[in-house]
Design an enzyme around this catalytic site. Structure first.
Site, PDB file in Angstrom:
ATOM      1  N   GLU A  43       0.843  -1.209   0.000  1.00 27.37           N
ATOM      2  CA  GLU A  43       0.000   0.000   0.000  1.00 27.37           C
ATOM      3  C   GLU A  43       0.877   1.259   0.000  1.00 27.37           C
ATOM      4  OE1 GLU A  43      -2.277   0.495   3.589  1.00 27.37           O
ATOM      5  OE2 GLU A  43      -3.624   1.980   2.661  1.00 27.37           O
ATOM      6  N   LYS A  70      -9.422   2.651  -2.342  1.00 27.08           N
ATOM      7  CA  LYS A  70      -9.654   2.065  -1.007  1.00 27.08           C
ATOM      8  C   LYS A  70     -11.038   2.489  -0.502  1.00 27.08           C
ATOM      9  CE  LYS A  70      -7.232   2.012   3.494  1.00 27.08           C
ATOM     10  NZ  LYS A  70      -5.911   2.296   4.080  1.00 27.08           N
ATOM     11  N   CYS A  87      -5.741  -2.591   2.124  1.00 28.90           N
ATOM     12  CA  CYS A  87      -5.487  -2.679   3.574  1.00 28.90           C
ATOM     13  C   CYS A  87      -6.709  -2.843   4.466  1.00 28.90           C
ATOM     14  CB  CYS A  87      -4.639  -1.496   4.039  1.00 28.90           C
ATOM     15  SG  CYS A  87      -3.952  -1.846   5.678  1.00 28.90           S
TER      16      CYS A  87
HETATM   17  N1  LIG Z   1      -3.290   1.179   6.132  1.00 28.21           N
HETATM   18  C1  LIG Z   1      -4.321   0.802   6.846  1.00 28.21           C
HETATM   19  O1  LIG Z   1      -5.453   0.873   6.410  1.00 28.21           O
HETATM   20  N2  LIG Z   1      -4.037   0.363   8.091  1.00 28.21           N
HETATM   21  C2  LIG Z   1      -5.026   0.115   9.061  1.00 28.21           C
HETATM   22  C3  LIG Z   1      -4.610  -0.927  10.011  1.00 28.21           C
HETATM   23  C4  LIG Z   1      -5.058  -2.279   9.620  1.00 28.21           C
HETATM   24  O2  LIG Z   1      -6.009  -2.421   8.854  1.00 28.21           O
HETATM   25  O3  LIG Z   1      -4.470  -3.242  10.111  1.00 28.21           O
END
Ligand SMILES: NC(=O)NCCC(=O)O
EC number: 3.5.1.6
Length: 384
Positions: A119, A196, A233
């Site tokens: 990401e 996203k 993510c």
């Molecule tokens: N980049 C991101 O969405 N991180 C959030 C933490 C997770 O989803 O573990």
């Protein structure tokens, strides 16, 4: 909470569990064993020269009479940011391009057809700071920004589909920022982009300061190597997000991530693997590596003292299959390339065994959810 000193769960199991028990442990934790891929020794030499880990596995499917095996090799890349976060923006981006170019060379030598990076791979994961400059300067146009042009060159040179998750600046719509994955076809053409859908507001992951929830739905990209989608993510925690990519026909769903041990490491082996099982598809979970230190302290209203880093990004990228089997993870502390050979016939084979699409009762949930989101909805709770 372990940092770089703890290599991986797999290394620990191999070291401490006797072989007979280890087989049983792996049968339960990893499902049907994945075959080690026979990758060229020159690829291992190049990986060692460039100081990154290389692992390769293959998932098998039953032979069919009417369909040939549909084989695709995917490459998952996890990496540290090579320069400190206070280096000039252009230098940080250039260093990351150089690093990825070297890893993609090795992926090409391993016959990878589709590669996906982590990401926001062109930048440090600076969203924890909630400062605007210089971090917003890392944002680029998805269609023709410098990183997309770079990926187009790689794609064409190596006949490889490239999935490039970036911070997008949409110049056509008021310079709005998005957390986007650009999909570049193996021809070098931009196939499209996906954004996203779910933004974390948890601990230091306060990303809503930077970009909005995606507005492109759940696109699936038809490539010569299979139908792919990208669930970025935090979308990993939303079963309906995976479901919609699957309903739109995804056979492989990439999950490029940036997440830290204290928050999610115990969820990591479960979520993408569960999504592969529930949706009869392959999932590819990718996480960055190491600690990134920022120039200024920040807090997140969670009673923690002001600090300058997110915590430890634990790598551990892996691929899971629709039959619940999975590869071992890459290590927690090294840059790495995981190559996995997938037989996409396994998706329909598992669909036919478990029938989750057939038994899913989507019409019932569509009706009930349509009611549940109405402001005057009252939950069905029966009381004495
Ligand atoms: N980049 C991101 O969405 N991180 C959030 C933490 C997770 O989803 O573990």
């Amino acid at each position: 909470m372990a940092g770089a000193e703890w290599g991986s769960l797999e290394q620990c199991l191999e070291k401490h569990i006797p072989p007979a028990e280890l087989r049983e442990v792996k049968r339960i934790l990893y499902g049907k064993e994945t075959r080690k891929l026979d990758l060229p020794s020159s690829a291992f030499e190049a990986a060692s020269r460039e100081d990154f880990e290389l692992q390769g596995y293959a998932f098998e499917a039953a032979e069919e009479q009417l369909r040939r095996p549909r084989i695709a090799r995917v490459g998952l890349v996890q990496n540290r940011t090579p320069l400190p976060t206070d280096a000039p923006v252009a230098e940080q981006v250039a260093a990351l391009h150089k690093r990825i170019e070297a890893i993609v060379e090795v992926a090409a030598a391993c016959g990878v057809n589709i590669i996906c990076f982590q990401e926001a791979w062109t930048m440090p994961f600076a969203f924890c700071t909630r400062e605007k400059l210089p971090w917003t300067e890392f944002a680029e146009p998805a269609e023709d920004g410098p990183t997309t042009r770079f990926c187009q060159k790689l794609a064409k040179k190596h006949d490889m589909v490239v999935v490039s998750p970036i911070l997008e600046r949409d110049g056509e719509h008021g310079d709005v920022l998005w957390n986007t994955a650009v999909v570049v076809s193996n021809s070098g053409a931009v196939l499209g982009k996906t954004r996203k859908n779910h933004i974390p507001r948890v601990g230091d992951f306060n990303e809503s300061t930077y970009y909005m929830e995606g507005n492109l739905g759940h696109p699936v990209f038809q490539t010569p190597f299979g139908r792919i989608a990208v669930n970025i993510c935090y979308g990993r925690h939303h079963p309906l997000n995976w479901l919609m990519y699957s309903i739109n026909g995804a056979e492989i769903i990439f999950n490029p991530s940036a997440t830290i041990g204290a928050l999610s490491e115990s969820l990591w082996p479960i979520e993408a693997r569960n999504a592969a099982i529930a949706n009869h598809c392959f999932t590819c979970a990718i996480n960055r590596v190491g600690v990134e230190h920022f120039p200024n302290e920040f807090t997140s209203g969670d009673r923690k003292k002001a600090h300058r880093d997110f915590g430890y990004f634990y790598g551990s990228s892996y691929v899971a299959a629709p039959d619940g089997s999975r590869t071992p993870g890459l290590s927690r502390n090294q840059d790495g390339l995981l190559v996995a050979e997938l037989n996409l016939n396994l998706c329909r084979q598992m669909n036919d065994v478990w029938n989750f699409k057939m038994t899913g009762r989507y019409e019932m949930y569509a009706r009930e959810l349509a009611e549940a989101v109405k402001p005057n909805y009252s939950p069905t709770i029966l009381k004495e």
